[in-house]
Design a protein around this motif. Structure first.
Motif, short mmCIF file in Angstrom:
data_model
loop_
_atom_site.label_atom_id
_atom_site.label_comp_id
_atom_site.label_asym_id
_atom_site.label_seq_id
_atom_site.Cartn_x
_atom_site.Cartn_y
_atom_site.Cartn_z
N GLU B 148 1.13 -1.25 -0.04
CA GLU B 148 0.24 0.58 -0.43
C GLU B 148 0.82 1.09 -0.03
OE1 GLU B 148 -2.55 -3.25 1.11
OE2 GLU B 148 -0.54 -2.04 2.05
N THR B 149 2.48 0.72 1.02
CA THR B 149 3.28 3.05 0.77
C THR B 149 3.43 2.72 -0.08
OG1 THR B 149 3.29 1.89 3.15
CG2 THR B 149 4.07 3.52 2.39
N GLU B 151 2.17 1.98 -3.17
CA GLU B 151 1.57 2.52 -3.78
C GLU B 151 1.45 4.16 -3.86
OE1 GLU B 151 -1.83 -0.90 -6.06
OE2 GLU B 151 -2.38 0.59 -3.99
N LEU B 152 0.88 4.49 -2.47
CA LEU B 152 1.04 5.62 -1.97
C LEU B 152 2.41 6.37 -3.65
CD1 LEU B 152 -0.16 7.89 -0.65
CD2 LEU B 152 1.62 7.50 0.96
N PHE B 153 3.50 5.73 -2.99
CA PHE B 153 4.85 6.36 -3.08
C PHE B 153 3.96 6.38 -4.62
CE2 PHE B 153 8.05 7.84 -0.93
CZ PHE B 153 7.37 7.15 0.28
N ARG B 154 3.74 5.51 -5.45
CA ARG B 154 4.00 5.96 -7.26
C ARG B 154 2.48 6.23 -7.11
NH1 ARG B 154 3.39 -0.24 -7.44
NH2 ARG B 154 5.35 -0.84 -7.31
N SER B 155 1.74 6.79 -6.41
CA SER B 155 0.58 8.18 -6.79
C SER B 155 0.57 9.17 -6.40
CB SER B 155 -1.27 7.39 -6.00
OG SER B 155 -0.44 7.89 -4.18
N LEU B 156 1.90 9.08 -5.65
CA LEU B 156 2.19 10.54 -5.68
C LEU B 156 3.47 10.63 -6.86
CD1 LEU B 156 3.51 10.79 -2.29
CD2 LEU B 156 0.99 11.81 -3.17
N GLY B 157 3.97 9.65 -7.86
CA GLY B 157 4.61 10.57 -8.66
C GLY B 157 5.89 9.93 -8.27
N ALA B 158 6.83 9.21 -7.34
CA ALA B 158 8.18 9.50 -6.99
C ALA B 158 8.36 8.75 -7.44
CB ALA B 158 7.81 8.38 -5.75
N LEU B 167 11.40 5.51 0.75
CA LEU B 167 11.32 4.62 1.44
C LEU B 167 11.64 3.34 1.32
CD1 LEU B 167 7.79 3.27 2.20
CD2 LEU B 167 7.29 2.45 0.20
N GLY B 171 13.01 1.60 5.61
CA GLY B 171 12.40 0.56 5.55
C GLY B 171 13.20 -0.37 6.35
#
Lengths: 315, 253, 252
Positions: B148-149, B151-158, B167, B171
């Motif tokens: 999920e994290t 995906e969050l990063f990808r959705s933020l365009g990282a 990340l 981690g």
């Protein structure tokens, strides 16, 4: 009548088995098996020890400083060790006594390659020397350098355990402590032009380079066995000198790994070095060596010469 | 008695008990000093020869530190490579495991031919022994990110680099530190073994020489010094871990 | 101010996943439209594909068929912010630094981002949490930080995936009010998915009823309830009954 015969046969067999099995003697070598140990292996192969009722077992040490420890602790019976190591052990209080010698000459010296520009000991200043046997090697090579006028501080002495020749030939080391009947031949066979500096030429007193030592109690307990052992060993030495070819064959039967050109040549080179009659009883040699070691700070206090060795077991 | 005091006293008491037992056995059975000296003699030797021991300890400590740094860096790089390039994982993973099976003495002559007799062969031996736990734990740590994290990063365009630095890498630190603590102790062993291959200074060298000179109490004193060095190193790693991972402690502590 | 058409349009979306040799249809022929600045909630039972819908809109999965269009003025993925269902706060960052994650990734000036975050933290009751680590915060606080983080991405469309699902009922009620306050001040277009009917009614301008798999939107309800809404008001309760009826009626 029948029972009597049975008992007679049984008794004969029993006494035979005692003779065959014999009294056990564990002998610890000073190093990996090599041509220095030929008289022992040949005697075992020829059955010379068995003929005297001795069951001799040859043991290889894990570490060259083990033999004296094991003999003092009576884990093994007879230890082979250089005279210098023995004197250091005695100085540290180990209960031991020398009963004879296997090799009564000097074996060691420094080996260097002419290609690295070393023609005399003086050329070793600023170089790196490798050795494998402490404490005796650092003392010896330090003395050689000293004798030639070089300070030990000008040289790096590295303890390299067993990898001496390879390191020398590859150039990682400039000189190594070597046996004149082994490493010198190795270098020659590799086609290297080497130069050997025998230790006795450089202020080092003559030594018995392999002697036999035991715990003093063992002498009292197994006097006859030890005497017989030394007789067998002495005869084996004479036998080898008279029949080098056959005995080399016996040697390699016992140690098939050593059946090669290097060991054959080393074997021949060792023949003149064995102690005639396994004798080690020149008090001058003991005196000179002890004084030398004491001066070098390796012995805490000298021990009376009579307490260092005994000649009473010699053949 | 407070918990903290208890924690410090417990190992000391156990150690004292074991030493007492050792002393007793040696004296009663009459074990010769050149086989196993009593702890009293070892401790006396340790303090009497402290300066001498310390001069050798510094050399070994340098080898351990460089070996640990080299091994850790290598282990981390390898872990990242394995995680990001599947081909590397298939090819390299079995080789890494095999590398740990090879006894050091087998490769020692090679190292000496390549690196000579200076500090480097020992540093390399230490590094070879201690890179393994860092690499293995690094792989686990880098892979421990929740999807999920991610995906969050990808959705933020990282970018991939950002995903790694913000990340995956942070981690992976708990796992990495676990591996690092193990590596620290292994580095001590590695440097000592390295010195046995060829050295002119250091605690491993000192152990060899003292053993050959039948100064067994000195051998054990050297072992004692080596143990202290190892504990020191371990302690330093733990302190660094506490600082870096301070976010792990719950508010109640 | 407002564009003439919807800001987001989903048309005939179909998404399926491979499972045990055949494909599972999760979404089929799903269409919806969001107007700018509105709060829309997708309401449906658990497992009906709500997360899949959001992930498809966020561009994280490829649909089999259908289209997702963002208004030309706001085109590009960078106008959609997605808040996943699971707790995605980075445990090694303080709440404040977690909140500025989006700004960091988009390489916006750090000082500005921190200032903005601090402002929002203070305005919405999170001042005490700023320098704390997630492990030191309650579930409710963590979700608040996550929502602030979503707002700090400065994107127009916010997709919220059951953000209050893991919280206990008391905290959930608090947070629902809090969400209203935040949205009331900061605006943005929100698409929330949830299975909680009251939550949908409390927050939304329109409620989209989702069928079970394969999901589509079966009804659109626009609760014409005056704000602020009260869950005890009679018209609220009527609407809730209606919707519940629709949800249970949808089951075969």
């Amino acid at each position: 009548m029948r029972t009597k015969r049975v008992f007679l046969v049984a008794g004969l067999l029993a006494s035979l088995s005692i003779v065959v099995v014999g009294q056990a003697l564990r002998v610890c070598l000073d190093f990996f098996p090599n041509p220095n140990h030929a008289p022992l292996y040949v005697a075992v192969e020829e059955g010379s020890f068995a003929a005297f009722g001795l069951d001799v077992e040859l043991v290889v040490p894990a570490d060259p400083s083990d033999p004296v420890k094991l003999a003092a602790a009576r884990t093994i019976d007879i230890a082979l060790t250089p005279q210098i190591n023995y004197l250091v052990a005695r100085s540290e209080g180990l209960p031991l006594l020398s009963i004879g010698a296997l090799i009564d000459r000097n074996l060691g010296g420094l080996l260097a390659l002419e290609t690295s520009g070393i023609k005399s000991v003086q050329d070793l200043a600023g170089k790196r020397i490798g050795y494998s046997l402490a404490p005796l090697e650092p003392i010896l090579w330090g003395t050689i350098l000293d004798c030639a006028g070089i300070s030990v501080a000008d040289v790096e002495l590295v303890n390299v355990r067993y990898a001496t020749i390879a390191a020398l030939l590859s150039g990682s080391l400039d000189a190594v402590g070597a046996f004149r009947n082994y490493e010198t031949i190795q270098a020659e066979m590799q086609g290297a032009d080497s130069v050997f500096f025998p230790q006795e030429d450089y202020c080092i007193p003559p030594t018995y380079d392999i002697i036999l030592v035991v715990h003093p109690d063992l002498i009292a307990e197994q006097t006859d066995d030890l005497k017989l052992f030394l007789v067998a060993l002495s005869e084996s030495i004479a036998f080898i000198r008279r029949n080098p070819v056959t005995t080399f064959h016996r040697f390699t039967t016992a140690l098939p790994d050593l059946d090669d050109e290097l060991n054959r040549r080393s074997f021949d080179a060792t023949l003149p070095l064995f102690a005639e009659g396994v004798r080690h009883d020149d008090p001058g040699v003991w005196e000179a060596m002890q004084t030398y070691l004491f001066e070098k700070g390796l012995l805490t206090s000298p021990i009376p010469i009579e307490a260092l060795y005994t000649a009473e077991l010699l053949p | 008695m407070s918990n903290r005091l208890r924690r410090i006293l417990a190992p000391i008491i156990l150690l004292a008990f074991l030493f007492g037992l050792w002393e007793l056995i040696v004296r009663i059975v009459g074990v010769p000093g050149y086989i196993l000296p009593p702890p009293s003699r070892i401790v006396v030797t340790f303090f009497a020869q402290f300066g001498f021991l310390w001069s050798h300890a510094i050399v070994t400590l340098a080898e351990i530190t460089f070996g640990l740094l080299l091994g850790s860096a290598g282990g981390l790089l390898l872990a990242a490579a394995i995680v990001y390039v599947p081909l590397i994982e298939w090819a390299v993973h079995p080789l890494i495991i095999a590398s740990q099976m090879i006894p050091v003495f087998a490769i020692a002559p090679l190292l000496i031919v390549w690196l000579g007799y200076g500090l480097w062969p020992r540093v390399v031996v230490a590094a070879l022994i201690c890179f393994f736990p860092v690499a293995i734990n690094g792989v686990d740590g880098l892979r421990a990110t929740s999807s999920e994290t991610l995906e969050l990063f990808r959705s933020l365009g990282a970018s991939r680099w950002q995903i790694f630095t913000k990340l995956r890498f942070p981690g992976s630190l708990p796992a990495l530190f676990s591996g690092w603590k193990i590596a620290a102790t292994l580095a001590v062993v590695g440097a000592t073994i390295g010195e046995w291959i060829g050295a002119s200074r250091g605690l491993g060298f000192l152990m060899l020489e003292s053993n050959a000179r039948l100064r067994i109490a000195l051998v054990f004193a050297a072992i004692l010094m080596l143990t202290l060095v190892g504990l020191l190193l371990f302690g330093i790693v733990r302190i660094i871990e506490r600082l870096v991972l301070r976010w792990r402690r719950p508010a109640s502590e | 101010m407002a564009a003439s058409g919807p800001i987001l349009e989903v048309d005939g979306l179909a998404v399926s996943f491979p499972a045990k040799g055949h494909r599972t249809e999760v979404l089929e022929d799903l269409s919806l439209a969001l107007d700018r600045g509105t709060w829309t909630t997708c309401l449906g039972p658990s497992g009906c594909g709500k997360t899949t819908l959001l992930r498809a809109i966020a561009g994280l999965i490829e649909p089999d068929r259908g289209s997702i269009r963002v208004d030309a003025e706001f085109a590009g993925l960078s106008q959609i912010a997605y808040l996943p269902q699971q707790d995605t706060l980075l445990p090694w960052r303080t709440a404040l630094r977690n909140a500025i994650l989006g700004s960091e990734i988009e390489r916006r000036p750090r000082a500005d981002a921190i200032r903005q975050a601090q402002g929002l933290f203070e305005r919405f009751g999170l001042a005490s949490a700023m320098d704390q680590y997630p492990s030191q915060l309650s579930g409710g606080m963590r979700q608040r930080v996550a929502v602030i983080r979503t707002y700090l991405t400065h994107r127009e469309i916010l997709l919220l995936d059951e953000p209050l699902g893991a919280l206990d009922p008391l905290t959930r009620t608090d947070l629902q009010q809090w969400l209203l306050d935040v949205w009331g001040e900061l605006g943005k277009t929100v698409l929330l998915v949830t299975h909680d009917v009251e939550e949908a009614l409390l927050l939304s301008d329109s409620v989209l009823i989702m069928t079970p798999r394969p999901a589509r939107i079966s009804r659109i309800i626009e609760p014409e309830l005056p704000r602020p809404r009260s869950r005890t008001a009679s018209d609220f309760i009527d609407q809730k009954e209606t919707i519940l009826g629709l949800l249970t009626g949808g089951k075969p």
